[in-house]
Design a protein around this motif. Structure first.
Motif: not given
Length: 124
Positions: A7-9, A87-97, A115-119
């Protein structure tokens, strides 16, 4: 078995900050090293950061070093990723594992649970 929920995206401007959280279920959370990965559209999934089981050691990809901080709270089964100076290049779906093997591990295939990821979207 470990289940992970991120969460937190959200949407933030360049230079801003976000704090991602990953809540883990399971009584063996403290036995796992944890990692964060991200995947941008059209790109391969990439390693971001990892923390060992006790939280005493951390490791970062060069692209985020000095801007991101990983931490964990074994008492409440949570791992965090504080992201500053985005930065703009940090844009992504972030996953924990979660990784039940030795530490550090930087390849996705070395992790056992995801996890399922957060945008995260950083606008310029």
């Amino acid at each position: 078995q470990v289940q992970l929920v991120e969460s937190g995206g959200g949407l933030v401007q360049v230079g801003g900050s976000l704090r991602l959280s990953c809540a883990a279920s399971g009584r063996t959370f403290s036995r796992y090293a944890m990692g964060w990965f991200r995947q941008a559209p059209g790109k391969e999934r990439e390693f971001v950061s990892t923390i060992n089981w006790s939280g005493t050691n951390t490791y970062y990809a060069d692209s985020v070093k000095g801007r991101f901080t990983i931490s964990r709270g074994n008492a409440d089964n949570t791992v965090f990723l504080q992201m500053n100076s985005l930065k703009a290049e940090d844009t992504a779906v972030y996953y924990c594992a979660a990784n039940g093997r030795s530490w550090p591990k930087v390849h996705g295939y070395e992790y056992d649970y995801w996890g399922q990821g957060t945008q995260v979207t950083v606008s310029s």
